[in-house]
Motif scaffolding. Structure first.
Motif, PDB file in Angstrom:
ATOM      1  N   MET A   1       0.863  -1.437  -0.007  1.00 34.27           N
ATOM      2  CA  MET A   1      -0.045   0.042   0.084  1.00 34.27           C
ATOM      3  C   MET A   1       0.907   1.314  -0.075  1.00 34.27           C
ATOM      4  SD  MET A   1      -3.198   0.830   2.326  1.00 34.27           S
ATOM      5  CE  MET A   1      -2.259   1.460   3.869  1.00 34.27           C
ATOM      6  N   PHE A   2       0.626   2.177  -0.931  1.00 44.10           N
ATOM      7  CA  PHE A   2       1.345   3.277  -1.026  1.00 44.10           C
ATOM      8  C   PHE A   2       0.553   4.561  -0.332  1.00 44.10           C
ATOM      9  CE2 PHE A   2       4.355   1.256  -3.332  1.00 44.10           C
ATOM     10  CZ  PHE A   2       3.956   0.773  -4.599  1.00 44.10           C
ATOM     11  N   ASP A   3       1.284   5.443   0.426  1.00 45.16           N
ATOM     12  CA  ASP A   3       0.476   6.539   0.991  1.00 45.16           C
ATOM     13  C   ASP A   3       1.127   7.638   0.360  1.00 45.16           C
ATOM     14  OD1 ASP A   3      -0.593   8.384   2.699  1.00 45.16           O
ATOM     15  OD2 ASP A   3       0.343   7.756   4.392  1.00 45.16           O
ATOM     16  N   LEU A   4       0.390   8.461  -0.141  1.00 44.18           N
ATOM     17  CA  LEU A   4       0.779   9.450  -1.264  1.00 44.18           C
ATOM     18  C   LEU A   4       0.899  10.795  -0.601  1.00 44.18           C
ATOM     19  CD1 LEU A   4       0.471   7.141  -3.670  1.00 44.18           C
ATOM     20  CD2 LEU A   4      -0.301   8.954  -5.057  1.00 44.18           C
ATOM     21  N   ALA A   5       1.960  11.486  -0.838  1.00 44.32           N
ATOM     22  CA  ALA A   5       1.792  13.088  -0.513  1.00 44.32           C
ATOM     23  C   ALA A   5       1.449  14.009  -1.448  1.00 44.32           C
ATOM     24  CB  ALA A   5       3.299  13.440   0.106  1.00 44.32           C
ATOM     25  N   GLY A   6       1.613  13.581  -2.679  1.00 45.26           N
ATOM     26  CA  GLY A   6       1.164  14.280  -3.831  1.00 45.26           C
ATOM     27  C   GLY A   6      -0.057  13.844  -4.525  1.00 45.26           C
ATOM     28  N   SER A   7      -0.294  14.197  -5.731  1.00 48.76           N
ATOM     29  CA  SER A   7      -1.709  13.681  -6.424  1.00 48.76           C
ATOM     30  C   SER A   7      -1.500  12.456  -6.960  1.00 48.76           C
ATOM     31  CB  SER A   7      -2.044  14.466  -7.575  1.00 48.76           C
ATOM     32  OG  SER A   7      -1.020  14.727  -8.559  1.00 48.76           O
ATOM     33  N   VAL A   8      -2.543  11.586  -7.207  1.00 47.00           N
ATOM     34  CA  VAL A   8      -2.665  10.393  -7.919  1.00 47.00           C
ATOM     35  C   VAL A   8      -2.084  10.431  -9.404  1.00 47.00           C
ATOM     36  CG1 VAL A   8      -3.847   8.587  -8.588  1.00 47.00           C
ATOM     37  CG2 VAL A   8      -4.447   9.471  -6.514  1.00 47.00           C
ATOM     38  N   LYS A   9      -2.263  11.541  -9.825  1.00 42.94           N
ATOM     39  CA  LYS A   9      -1.971  11.700 -11.330  1.00 42.94           C
ATOM     40  C   LYS A   9      -0.196  11.876 -11.312  1.00 42.94           C
ATOM     41  CE  LYS A   9      -2.010  14.838 -15.086  1.00 42.94           C
ATOM     42  NZ  LYS A   9      -2.408  16.122 -15.769  1.00 42.94           N
ATOM     43  N   ASP A  10       0.315  12.486 -10.428  1.00 41.92           N
ATOM     44  CA  ASP A  10       1.895  12.562 -10.374  1.00 41.92           C
ATOM     45  C   ASP A  10       2.388  11.341 -10.223  1.00 41.92           C
ATOM     46  OD1 ASP A  10       1.480  15.460 -10.627  1.00 41.92           O
ATOM     47  OD2 ASP A  10       1.528  15.980  -8.642  1.00 41.92           O
ATOM     48  N   PHE A  11       1.803  10.575  -8.940  1.00 43.74           N
ATOM     49  CA  PHE A  11       2.561   9.281  -9.010  1.00 43.74           C
ATOM     50  C   PHE A  11       2.136   8.132 -10.104  1.00 43.74           C
ATOM     51  CE2 PHE A  11       2.197   4.958  -6.801  1.00 43.74           C
ATOM     52  CZ  PHE A  11       3.604   4.947  -6.341  1.00 43.74           C
ATOM     53  N   ARG A  12       1.078   8.417 -10.632  1.00 44.90           N
ATOM     54  CA  ARG A  12       1.088   7.484 -11.842  1.00 44.90           C
ATOM     55  C   ARG A  12       2.088   7.922 -12.943  1.00 44.90           C
ATOM     56  NH1 ARG A  12      -3.390   4.607 -13.687  1.00 44.90           N
ATOM     57  NH2 ARG A  12      -5.269   4.282 -12.583  1.00 44.90           N
ATOM     58  N   ASN A  13       2.207   9.314 -13.281  1.00 45.05           N
ATOM     59  CA  ASN A  13       3.228   9.656 -14.240  1.00 45.05           C
ATOM     60  C   ASN A  13       4.681   9.036 -13.940  1.00 45.05           C
ATOM     61  OD1 ASN A  13       1.111  10.956 -15.569  1.00 45.05           O
ATOM     62  ND2 ASN A  13       1.589  13.008 -14.593  1.00 45.05           N
ATOM     63  N   ALA A  14       4.797   9.163 -12.561  1.00 48.85           N
ATOM     64  CA  ALA A  14       6.085   8.458 -12.312  1.00 48.85           C
ATOM     65  C   ALA A  14       6.137   7.153 -12.177  1.00 48.85           C
ATOM     66  CB  ALA A  14       6.464   8.811 -10.829  1.00 48.85           C
ATOM     67  N   ILE A  15       5.256   6.493 -11.848  1.00 49.80           N
ATOM     68  CA  ILE A  15       5.373   4.896 -11.644  1.00 49.80           C
ATOM     69  C   ILE A  15       4.964   4.149 -12.887  1.00 49.80           C
ATOM     70  CG2 ILE A  15       2.953   4.155 -11.197  1.00 49.80           C
ATOM     71  CD1 ILE A  15       6.078   3.467  -9.221  1.00 49.80           C
ATOM     72  N   ASN A  16       4.251   4.822 -13.876  1.00 46.28           N
ATOM     73  CA  ASN A  16       4.067   4.139 -15.251  1.00 46.28           C
ATOM     74  C   ASN A  16       5.281   3.999 -16.101  1.00 46.28           C
ATOM     75  OD1 ASN A  16       1.222   3.778 -14.779  1.00 46.28           O
ATOM     76  ND2 ASN A  16       0.755   5.959 -16.049  1.00 46.28           N
ATOM     77  N   ARG A  17       6.273   4.760 -15.878  1.00 42.37           N
ATOM     78  CA  ARG A  17       7.622   4.526 -16.241  1.00 42.37           C
ATOM     79  C   ARG A  17       8.256   3.148 -15.934  1.00 42.37           C
ATOM     80  NH1 ARG A  17       7.529  10.191 -16.027  1.00 42.37           N
ATOM     81  NH2 ARG A  17       9.056   9.907 -14.305  1.00 42.37           N
ATOM     82  N   ILE A  18       7.769   2.300 -14.856  1.00 41.18           N
ATOM     83  CA  ILE A  18       8.368   1.333 -14.297  1.00 41.18           C
ATOM     84  C   ILE A  18       7.728   0.104 -14.740  1.00 41.18           C
ATOM     85  CG2 ILE A  18       9.124   0.366 -11.919  1.00 41.18           C
ATOM     86  CD1 ILE A  18       8.962   3.195 -10.906  1.00 41.18           C
ATOM     87  N   ASP A  19       8.629  -0.741 -15.350  1.00 42.20           N
ATOM     88  CA  ASP A  19       7.793  -1.888 -15.769  1.00 42.20           C
ATOM     89  C   ASP A  19       7.692  -3.148 -14.604  1.00 42.20           C
ATOM     90  OD1 ASP A  19       7.953  -1.063 -18.678  1.00 42.20           O
ATOM     91  OD2 ASP A  19      10.147  -1.941 -18.866  1.00 42.20           O
ATOM     92  N   GLY A  20       6.800  -3.782 -14.825  1.00 44.92           N
ATOM     93  CA  GLY A  20       6.390  -4.723 -13.882  1.00 44.92           C
ATOM     94  C   GLY A  20       5.517  -4.666 -12.577  1.00 44.92           C
ATOM     95  N   LEU A  21       5.145  -3.600 -12.655  1.00 47.59           N
ATOM     96  CA  LEU A  21       4.101  -3.020 -11.687  1.00 47.59           C
ATOM     97  C   LEU A  21       2.774  -3.011 -12.097  1.00 47.59           C
ATOM     98  CD1 LEU A  21       6.162  -0.526  -9.652  1.00 47.59           C
ATOM     99  CD2 LEU A  21       5.911  -2.923  -9.094  1.00 47.59           C
TER     100      LEU A  21
END
Length: 247
Positions: A1-21
């Motif tokens: 479970m990830f507890d975000l400090a910023g927005s879901v959109k910002d996290f998506r943009n960062a994490i979508n570049r990581i394969d395998g998740l």
């Protein structure tokens, strides 16, 4: 479970570049006051006093991948400037959006479903006069059909190994819904109420997202014909379809 400090959109943009998740669900959490580490900014005004939304973003992956993610986050927290192994540096951008990472646990699976409250009510009202209870077991919806089948088979094995049984099952890809209707022995109820959610194997099973109480509701047609259907009554928070079966 990830507890975000910023927005879901910002996290998506960062994490979508990581394969395998593979992200399987998203829940919005509470807001908190800004601090020096996490705050909202505007293009012209800079830092603002707007409250920061903490979003709980849920992920299921294989155990090895989760262990590696937790290791990297711990390493980054200790020293954000530390070098990661080749190919792993992209995680730093994602970690900047987080305040914490932890595993989805037994208490998370029942915290907002009303299961504990319903089971307490059941025992106080009927005690030992019932031998089983009905629950809805919602699985993480996997995009791959083979993975869904494997997860369902594993959860069914967990249920049957504890003297329970699966009565019905439902998959609706359009809304990413995958669930089992199961019957559990009353001993499972007693174990959870006495020793906590982690006392039974079903609530510690990684493939399980939520376990909710099943409340049968008779639905009569607009005539004097006998009741024709039984539906699953879910809490308002769980915007999912209902099991429907012949009575």
């Amino acid at each position: 479970m990830f507890d975000l400090a910023g927005s879901v959109k910002d996290f998506r943009n960062a994490i979508n570049r990581i394969d395998g998740l593979e992200f399987l669900s998203e829940l919005l959490g509470d807001q908190s006051d800004p601090d020096d580490d996490f705050h909202m900014t505007e293009r012209e005004a800079g830092r603002t006093d707007k409250r920061v939304t903490h979003s709980l973003y849920l992920v299921m992956s294989n155990t090895k991948a989760i262990d590696e993610l937790l290791r990297l986050f711990t390493q980054w927290q200790a020293d954000p400037s530390a070098s990661f192994e080749h190919g792993l540096g992209k995680f730093k951008t994602a970690f900047q959006q987080l305040t914490a990472i932890r595993r989805w646990g037994a208490e998370d699976r029942i915290r907002e479903t009303g299961l504990r409250e319903r089971w307490e009510e059941t025992l106080s009202m009927v005690g030992q006069s019932v031998s089983t209870v009905l629950v809805e077991v919602e699985l993480w919806h996997r995009r791959d059909a083979a993975q869904r089948a494997a997860a369902e088979a594993h959860v069914e094995e967990v249920i049957t190994s504890s003297a329970g049984r699966v009565l019905d099952r439902s998959q609706i890809g359009e809304i990413e819904y995958h669930a089992l209707l199961a019957e559990l022995p009353i001993q499972q109820v007693q174990s959870v109420l006495t020793n906590g959610a982690s006392a039974i194997r079903l609530l510690t099973t990684d493939d399980v997202m939520f376990v909710s109480p099943f409340a049968p509701m008779s639905v009569a047609p607009g005539t004097l014909e006998p009741v024709a259907q039984t539906q699953l009554a879910r809490s308002d928070r769980m915007k999912r379809p209902e099991f429907v079966g012949d009575s």
